[in-house]
Motif scaffolding. Structure first.
Motif, PDB file in Angstrom:
ATOM      1  N   UNK A 189       0.858  -1.197   0.000  1.00 16.39           N
ATOM      2  CA  UNK A 189       0.000   0.000   0.000  1.00 16.39           C
ATOM      3  C   UNK A 189       0.886   1.235   0.000  1.00 16.39           C
ATOM      4  N   UNK A 190       0.511   2.205  -0.814  1.00 12.49           N
ATOM      5  CA  UNK A 190       1.168   3.508  -0.693  1.00 12.49           C
ATOM      6  C   UNK A 190       0.133   4.602  -0.761  1.00 12.49           C
ATOM      7  N   UNK A 191       0.414   5.701  -0.084  1.00 13.37           N
ATOM      8  CA  UNK A 191      -0.386   6.910  -0.269  1.00 13.37           C
ATOM      9  C   UNK A 191       0.512   7.902  -0.989  1.00 13.37           C
TER      10      UNK A 191
ATOM     11  N   UNK B 137      -7.657  15.303  -1.906  1.00 11.71           N
ATOM     12  CA  UNK B 137      -8.039  15.510  -0.497  1.00 11.71           C
ATOM     13  C   UNK B 137      -6.995  14.945   0.470  1.00 11.71           C
ATOM     14  N   UNK B 138      -6.131  14.057  -0.008  1.00 10.91           N
ATOM     15  CA  UNK B 138      -5.097  13.468   0.861  1.00 10.91           C
ATOM     16  C   UNK B 138      -3.821  14.316   0.842  1.00 10.91           C
ATOM     17  N   UNK B 139      -3.691  15.208  -0.152  1.00 15.11           N
ATOM     18  CA  UNK B 139      -2.473  16.015  -0.319  1.00 15.11           C
ATOM     19  C   UNK B 139      -2.204  16.888   0.902  1.00 15.11           C
ATOM     20  N   UNK B 140      -0.947  17.029   1.254  1.00 16.72           N
ATOM     21  CA  UNK B 140      -0.573  17.885   2.386  1.00 16.72           C
ATOM     22  C   UNK B 140      -0.744  17.213   3.730  1.00 16.72           C
TER      23      UNK B 140
ATOM     24  N   UNK C   1      -3.764   7.976   9.302  1.00 16.58           N
ATOM     25  CA  UNK C   1      -5.221   7.777   9.217  1.00 16.58           C
ATOM     26  C   UNK C   1      -5.588   7.154   7.872  1.00 16.58           C
ATOM     27  N   UNK C   2      -4.997   7.711   6.803  1.00 23.11           N
ATOM     28  CA  UNK C   2      -5.311   7.203   5.459  1.00 23.11           C
ATOM     29  C   UNK C   2      -4.820   5.758   5.300  1.00 23.11           C
ATOM     30  N   UNK C   3      -3.594   5.493   5.808  1.00 21.60           N
ATOM     31  CA  UNK C   3      -3.052   4.137   5.668  1.00 21.60           C
ATOM     32  C   UNK C   3      -3.841   3.137   6.516  1.00 21.60           C
ATOM     33  N   UNK C   4      -4.288   3.567   7.694  1.00 18.86           N
ATOM     34  CA  UNK C   4      -5.091   2.668   8.543  1.00 18.86           C
ATOM     35  C   UNK C   4      -6.396   2.332   7.827  1.00 18.86           C
ATOM     36  N   UNK C   5      -6.986   3.333   7.193  1.00 19.52           N
ATOM     37  CA  UNK C   5      -8.234   3.090   6.455  1.00 19.52           C
ATOM     38  C   UNK C   5      -7.977   2.128   5.295  1.00 19.52           C
ATOM     39  N   UNK C   6      -6.832   2.302   4.618  1.00 18.46           N
ATOM     40  CA  UNK C   6      -6.499   1.414   3.492  1.00 18.46           C
ATOM     41  C   UNK C   6      -6.274  -0.023   3.993  1.00 18.46           C
ATOM     42  N   UNK C   7      -5.615  -0.169   5.141  1.00 18.92           N
ATOM     43  CA  UNK C   7      -5.383  -1.523   5.696  1.00 18.92           C
ATOM     44  C   UNK C   7      -6.711  -2.186   6.036  1.00 18.92           C
TER      45      UNK C   7
ATOM     46  N   UNK D  29      -0.255  -4.978 -14.971  1.00 13.58           N
ATOM     47  CA  UNK D  29      -1.205  -5.070 -13.863  1.00 13.58           C
ATOM     48  C   UNK D  29      -2.021  -3.793 -13.710  1.00 13.58           C
ATOM     49  N   UNK D  30      -3.290  -3.984 -13.388  1.00 11.04           N
ATOM     50  CA  UNK D  30      -4.173  -2.866 -13.101  1.00 11.04           C
ATOM     51  C   UNK D  30      -4.078  -2.597 -11.601  1.00 11.04           C
ATOM     52  N   UNK D  31      -3.602  -1.425 -11.227  1.00  8.17           N
ATOM     53  CA  UNK D  31      -3.438  -1.131  -9.795  1.00  8.17           C
ATOM     54  C   UNK D  31      -4.603  -0.257  -9.331  1.00  8.17           C
ATOM     55  N   UNK D  32      -5.394  -0.732  -8.369  1.00  5.57           N
ATOM     56  CA  UNK D  32      -6.533   0.089  -7.916  1.00  5.57           C
ATOM     57  C   UNK D  32      -6.081   1.358  -7.205  1.00  5.57           C
ATOM     58  N   UNK D  33      -6.844   2.407  -7.395  1.00 10.23           N
ATOM     59  CA  UNK D  33      -6.564   3.676  -6.728  1.00 10.23           C
ATOM     60  C   UNK D  33      -7.775   4.049  -5.890  1.00 10.23           C
ATOM     61  N   UNK D  34      -7.540   4.246  -4.593  1.00  8.36           N
ATOM     62  CA  UNK D  34      -8.643   4.582  -3.686  1.00  8.36           C
ATOM     63  C   UNK D  34      -8.520   6.032  -3.243  1.00  8.36           C
ATOM     64  N   UNK D  35      -9.619   6.754  -3.376  1.00  9.69           N
ATOM     65  CA  UNK D  35      -9.657   8.132  -2.895  1.00  9.69           C
ATOM     66  C   UNK D  35     -10.249   8.185  -1.492  1.00  9.69           C
ATOM     67  N   UNK D  36     -10.437   9.418  -0.987  1.00  6.26           N
ATOM     68  CA  UNK D  36     -10.950   9.583   0.378  1.00  6.26           C
ATOM     69  C   UNK D  36     -12.309   8.900   0.545  1.00  6.26           C
ATOM     70  N   UNK D  37     -13.155   8.992  -0.483  1.00  6.26           N
ATOM     71  CA  UNK D  37     -14.499   8.402  -0.379  1.00  6.26           C
ATOM     72  C   UNK D  37     -14.406   6.882  -0.239  1.00  6.26           C
ATOM     73  N   UNK D  38     -13.565   6.249  -1.097  1.00  8.21           N
ATOM     74  CA  UNK D  38     -13.427   4.774  -1.016  1.00  8.21           C
ATOM     75  C   UNK D  38     -12.804   4.358   0.321  1.00  8.21           C
ATOM     76  N   UNK D  39     -11.918   5.210   0.840  1.00  6.01           N
ATOM     77  CA  UNK D  39     -11.264   4.872   2.105  1.00  6.01           C
ATOM     78  C   UNK D  39     -12.192   5.143   3.299  1.00  6.01           C
ATOM     79  N   UNK D  40     -13.215   5.945   3.048  1.00  3.99           N
ATOM     80  CA  UNK D  40     -14.148   6.275   4.133  1.00  3.99           C
ATOM     81  C   UNK D  40     -13.540   7.228   5.148  1.00  3.99           C
ATOM     82  N   UNK D  41     -12.641   8.136   4.666  1.00  5.91           N
ATOM     83  CA  UNK D  41     -12.036   9.104   5.587  1.00  5.91           C
ATOM     84  C   UNK D  41     -12.584  10.505   5.300  1.00  5.91           C
TER      85      UNK D  41
END
Ligand SMILES: Cc1cc2nc3c(=O)[nH]c(=O)nc-3n(C[C@H](O)[C@H](O)[C@H](O)COP(=O)(O)OP(=O)(O)OC[C@H]3O[C@@H](n4cnc5c(N)ncnc54)[C@H](O)[C@@H]3O)c2cc1C
Length: 267
Positions: free
Chosen positions: A62-64, A91-94, A102-108, A203-215
């Motif tokens: 996982x990377x942000x 929305x994750x920038x900065x 927080x973002x990585x925990x949501x991704x995990x 490979x198709x790498x999925x990209x999750x934004x704030x909405x998909x992560x639920x943050x």
């Protein structure tokens, strides 16, 4: 049952000379090639070694980061990881370390079950060594940092690690699920394989934004939600050249040193 590992990897500038934008106080990344953070390569290598021992191991990296971080994720896939996920959104920038974790925990949590989370000790750009421990805290799992040796029992319920301290080592047995941070002494990361590169580019790498992560971009991630406020950043002025004192004897050199120190009011 498969042993599931998540590796947190960060794409970092390939330089030791970090420049900070004087206005935004964020890292300047333009024109600097990016690489997989060194400690994270060690984290991935250790996960791959577990997979070598137990082929039913499944590794998700996982990377942000910005969209171009997919290149680094492909590198991880080419080294042998099974899956890769990019957390990316304006929305994750900065995000500071608190918001990043927080973002990585949501991704995990979105990846689902995990037995082990591996991170690097420290990113060579942000350099705080905070994200791994914060992530463990937010997921409510035990952690060991500065891991320099690793062994796992066959039932994979317990891991024994050697942890580097400033003046020695600790030997710790820890129950899974847990989070470990790797340092370079842990191993030598492998190269990408030719077959791995061939597969990874397709490979198709999925990209999750704030909405998909639920943050929540106002409260959990991004610049506004980040409690760290960079007040000022600067490059330290290099110190002047050193002086070599020469003399005919040790006493002569010591006398000259005392005169020089007195002249500077140092003694
Ligand atoms: C006010 C402020 C604004 C910032 N704005 C930006 C910005 O706009 N863009 C930007 O890129 N940085 C920005 N940063 C830097 C950013 O906060 C940190 O780079 C980030 O939080 C990670 O911290 P670190 O680099 O110190 O990681 P460390 O805590 O040193 O990293 C330890 C380990 O955590 C994992 N890890 C860390 N970051 C990530 C990640 N992103 N994805 C996956 N794993 C990770 C890796 O395994 C790494 O080895 C900002 C910092 C501050 C204080």
């Amino acid at each position: 049952m498969a042993f599931k590992i998540i590796v947190c990897a960060k794409q970092v500038p390939d330089t030791n000379e970090i420049k900070i934008d004087p206005v935004t106080k964020t890292l300047v990344r333009e024109g600097v090639p990016s690489i997989l953070n060194h400690d994270d390569a060690n984290a991935l290598e250790e996960a791959l070694k577990i997979k070598d021992m137990y082929p039913d191991t499944h590794i998700t990296v996982i990377t942000m980061g910005p969209p171009q971080a997919k290149n680094m994720l492909r590198e991880c896939l080419a080294m042998g990881a099974d899956d890769a996920v990019l957390a990316s959104d304006r929305a994750l920038g900065g995000s500071d370390t608190w918001a990043t974790s927080n973002a990585l925990a949501a991704a995990c949590r979105k990846v689902g079950e995990y037995d082990l989370i591996f991170a690097g000790r420290q990113a060579i750009d942000g350099d705080t060594a905070q994200v791994g421990p914060q992530l463990a805290e937010k997921l409510g799992i035990p952690q060991v940092t500065y891991v320099t040796e690793f062994s796992i029992e066959d039932d994979r319920t317990h891991i024994t690690v050697k942890r580097a301290l400033e003046d020695g080592y600790e030997l710790i047995k820890i129950k899974t699920p847990c989070m470990l941070t790797a340092i370079k002494e842990l191993n030598s990361p492998r190269y990408m394989s030719i077959g791995g590169i061939y597969d990874a580019v397709r490979r198709d790498i999925p990209s999750w934004g704030a909405a998909e992560l639920g943050v929540d971009p106002d409260k959990e991630v991004g610049l506004l939600a980040s409690p760290t406020n960079v007040y000022r950043s600067f490059t330290p002025v290099p110190k002047g050249k050193g002086v070599t004192i020469e003399g005919e004897s040790d006493k002569d050199i010591a006398d000259k040193l005392i005169i020089a120190l007195k002249a500077k009011h140092a003694i």
